[in-house]
Design an enzyme around this catalytic site. Structure first.
Site, PDB file in Angstrom:
ATOM      1  N   SER A  75      -9.892   1.775   2.697  1.00 28.14           N
ATOM      2  CA  SER A  75      -8.952   2.537   1.899  1.00 28.14           C
ATOM      3  C   SER A  75      -7.891   1.688   1.210  1.00 28.14           C
ATOM      4  O   SER A  75      -7.181   2.173   0.345  1.00 28.14           O
ATOM      5  CB  SER A  75      -8.252   3.571   2.774  1.00 28.14           C
ATOM      6  OG  SER A  75      -7.451   2.914   3.765  1.00 28.14           O
ATOM      7  N   LYS A  81       0.846  -1.204   0.000  1.00 28.66           N
ATOM      8  CA  LYS A  81       0.000   0.000   0.000  1.00 28.66           C
ATOM      9  C   LYS A  81       0.874   1.245   0.000  1.00 28.66           C
ATOM     10  O   LYS A  81       1.877   1.305   0.731  1.00 28.66           O
ATOM     11  CB  LYS A  81      -0.930  -0.024   1.218  1.00 28.66           C
ATOM     12  CG  LYS A  81      -1.996   1.054   1.234  1.00 28.66           C
ATOM     13  CD  LYS A  81      -3.000   0.807   2.351  1.00 28.66           C
ATOM     14  CE  LYS A  81      -4.087   1.861   2.412  1.00 28.66           C
ATOM     15  NZ  LYS A  81      -5.088   1.601   3.459  1.00 28.66           N
ATOM     16  N   SER A 131     -10.537  -0.645   6.931  1.00 30.66           N
ATOM     17  CA  SER A 131      -9.922  -0.410   5.628  1.00 30.66           C
ATOM     18  C   SER A 131      -9.256  -1.639   5.017  1.00 30.66           C
ATOM     19  O   SER A 131      -8.804  -1.575   3.874  1.00 30.66           O
ATOM     20  CB  SER A 131      -8.872   0.709   5.729  1.00 30.66           C
ATOM     21  OG  SER A 131      -9.503   1.951   5.798  1.00 30.66           O
TER      22      SER A 131
END
Lengths: 145, 468
Positions: free
Chosen positions: B160, B82, B184
């Site tokens: 996210s 990420k 998330s």
């Protein structure tokens, strides 16, 4: 709303203000209310940049009336709203200002059950200072060992 | 190039085959790179593909394995990271325009651990801007655009960790790293039909990762199976003095002696979520039935009353304002994509110190209360998310709406509990459903054991999305 718990170590019973209203206002409550009232009274016209006949333009910037809040909560929202505009007012469009005020109202709704939750003097926060560090590892890191 | 049958293998299977020298790390990396460069842009899955670094690491792994120096289960295995985690010399955008050109001159602890394990970084993976730290209301709130769900590209992956979900689901890499402050990782895991583990708070060092809420942020493996999540956690977990919240000790996996004694006690949450998608409850119940048929004890459990969701939301908002104070005060938050993210921090700046401390004091009670549930259960079970994936164009602006009081992601994130979602069926629109297992704080082994038991008797995780 919280339910009272059968376990004494669990949730503390709420301070049920609606059943037993305090006979007198505490010094702390007075200070808080006074501050809010003062902020609200000076904030709207002065801090929104309007000095005369403020009601129409102030209401334009504030948007629709806030639903589901007590007068004290609305005063708190408006004090905070005015403070934001005092510091950063030129950054926002009219629509953003209205939304900002609605977000502040949502904060009041979020905080309400949390404020009602009774805590005692010694009840600590979840964030605590840790006094025990891994000094050896930090030393190694710093010294490049 | 290797075919889909290889690219959809689990981390464990790939590792075993590389150790036996049946698969070349270089060929595997080249195959994932080719697939990432072909499908990645269609899915808005990546921020940066790190081709040169990946091939360099793959060649090193190949040489070491050939020489008999096998480092462990991630040696030579590609992964995505990420884009909120620092990799020296590569852009780390946090998914946000104000940081579009920023690079760090050091590696995050987790990257150092993965380098030592011989893992191969395929790319930095797309994400919601600031991981939603200042709020967001649509899938488009990302420097990379809305990530598309490989099961149907009109649908979102959730956020996210939006790109991480897409990368694993579409087999652009066998696993990816996400992060979770409140949901998330679990939500993208459920919506993308993969396994996603949110470890206990403090299990994985966050040094070098963007902070939203220090007391709630976690870094999380996302993979094809629960077993893979355990393998990855055994590499990335463990104490790090650079993260003040890092818990002592390593995380060993597999470690049968640390798993719950049989029979596994599962509490089916009866009052989680305000509303579930039609069919989702049935899928979760069917999953629990399978577990019951294979030795688990399943009984009903209820989340106790308490302002969990409010305390979780407030903690995040209050800490995020501090995390992103520079962005707010400078006005650069107005460069964010999302209308809510532009202004939300200013409202959050008005919380008082007293409010923050009250929230944290109430949190202590809630932690103790939820912990007591685990005297009766090894894990709690419920849906991974309340619905299957939503359409990308659907705007979900809940910043001013009513707040649910029993959403499991808020409760478990607030209290630092581990959770793991795995696929358990499909909606009528052929989008994945997930079942999640939530464990006691620090009992990551329990959630892995429960999900692994389920996956050993089901095959939802072997289904592949219709993307080529």
């Amino acid at each position: 709303m919280l339910k009272s718990s059968t376990d004494s170590c669990a949730l503390r019973p709420e301070s049920n203000a609606s059943e037993q209203p305090p006979p007198t206002i505490s010094r702390r409550q007075f200070s808080r209310k006074a501050a809010l009232a003062a902020a609200a009274s000076i904030s709207a016209p002065a801090l929104l940049g309007t000095t005369a006949a403020p009601s129409a333009s102030v209401q334009d910037q504030k948007g629709e009336p806030l639903k589901g809040l007590t007068p004290q909560q609305v005063a708190d929202v408006d004090a905070k709203f005015a403070n934001i505009l005092r510091k950063y007012g030129d950054r926002f469009s009219d629509d953003q200002k209205k939304r900002l005020r609605r977000i502040l109202a949502q904060h009041q709704r979020l905080m309400a059950p949390v404020r009602e939750f009774a805590v005692q003097n010694g009840d600590p926060p979840a964030s605590v200072l840790r006094v025990s560090f891994d000094r050896q590892s930090e030393h190694k890191e710093g010294s490049g060992d | 190039m290797l075919g889909e049958d290889v690219l959809y293998l689990s981390v464990r299977e790939l590792g075993d085959q590389m150790r036996a020298r049946k698969i070349s790390p270089v060929e595997l990396t080249e195959s994932y790179l080719a697939r990432s460069e072909s499908l990645g842009p269609k899915l808005n899955a990546y921020a940066t593909i790190t081709r040169e670094l990946a091939l360099k690491q793959a060649r090193a792994a190949e040489a070491e394995i050939a020489a008999g120096h096998y480092r462990g289960p991630l040696h030579g295995v590609p992964y995505g990271l990420k884009d909120l985690i620092a990799v020296e010399g590569y852009p780390t955008t946090w998914g946000a325009k104000p940081f579009a050109n920023r690079t760090f001159d050091y590696n995050a602890t987790i990257v150092e651990k993965l380098n030592r394990a011989g893992a191969v970084l395929i790319g930095k993976v797309a994400m919601i801007e600031l991981a939603g730290g200042l709020g967001y209301s649509s899938a488009h709130a990302s420097l990379q655009g809305a990530s598309k769900n490989p099961w149907n590209m009109k649908y979102w992956t959730c956020g996210s960790s939006s790109g991480s979900g897409a990368v694993v689901s579409a087999a652009l890499a066998p696993w990816a790293l996400g992060s979770d402050t409140r949901g998330s990782t679990i939500c993208p895991g459920a919506w993308c039909g993969i396994a996603a583990l949110r470890p206990s708070f403090g299990r994985v060092s966050r040094y070098g990762a963007m902070a939203i809420a220090w007391s709630m942020d976690k870094l999380c493996p996302m993979a094809r199976t629960a077993d893979d999540c355990g393998l990855v956690l055994s590499v990335i977990g463990g104490h790090d003095p650079k993260d003040i919240d890092s818990v002592p000790g390593d995380f060993r996996y597999p470690a049968p002696e640390l798993e719950p004694k049989k029979p596994l006690r599962i509490g089916r949450l009866t009052n989680a979520w305000n509303k579930l998608d039609p069919g989702l409850d049935d899928s979760v119940n069917a999953a629990l039935k399978i577990l019951e048929q294979n030795g688990a004890h399943v009984s009903d459990a209820a989340i106790p009353d308490g302002p969990y969701e409010q305390v979780a939301e407030l903690t995040i908002q209050m800490e995020a304002v501090s995390s992103f104070q520079d962005l707010i005060e400078s006005g650069r938050c107005f460069e964010l994509e999302d209308p809510l993210g532009k202004i939300n921090g200013y409202a959050g700046s008005e919380f008082s110190v007293t409010d923050y401390l009250q929230v944290q004091r109430v949190r202590t009670f809630l932690q103790k209360q939820i912990d007591r549930l685990f005297e009766h259960y090894d894990v709690l079970a419920t849906a991974g998310e309340s619905s299957a994936a939503s359409l990308i164009e659907e705007v979900d602006d809940d910043s001013e709406g009513p707040i649910g009081t029993r959403e499991p992601d808020g409760i478990s994130s607030l209290c630092g509990l581990p959770a793991l979602t795995v696929p358990c069926g499909f909606s009528k629109d052929k989008l994945p459903f997930g079942v999640q297992f939530i464990g006691r704080a620090q009992n990551d082994h329990a959630v892995i054991a429960a999900a692994r038991l389920y996956q050993s008797h089901s095959d939802w995780h072997e289904k592949r999305p219709p993307i080529t």
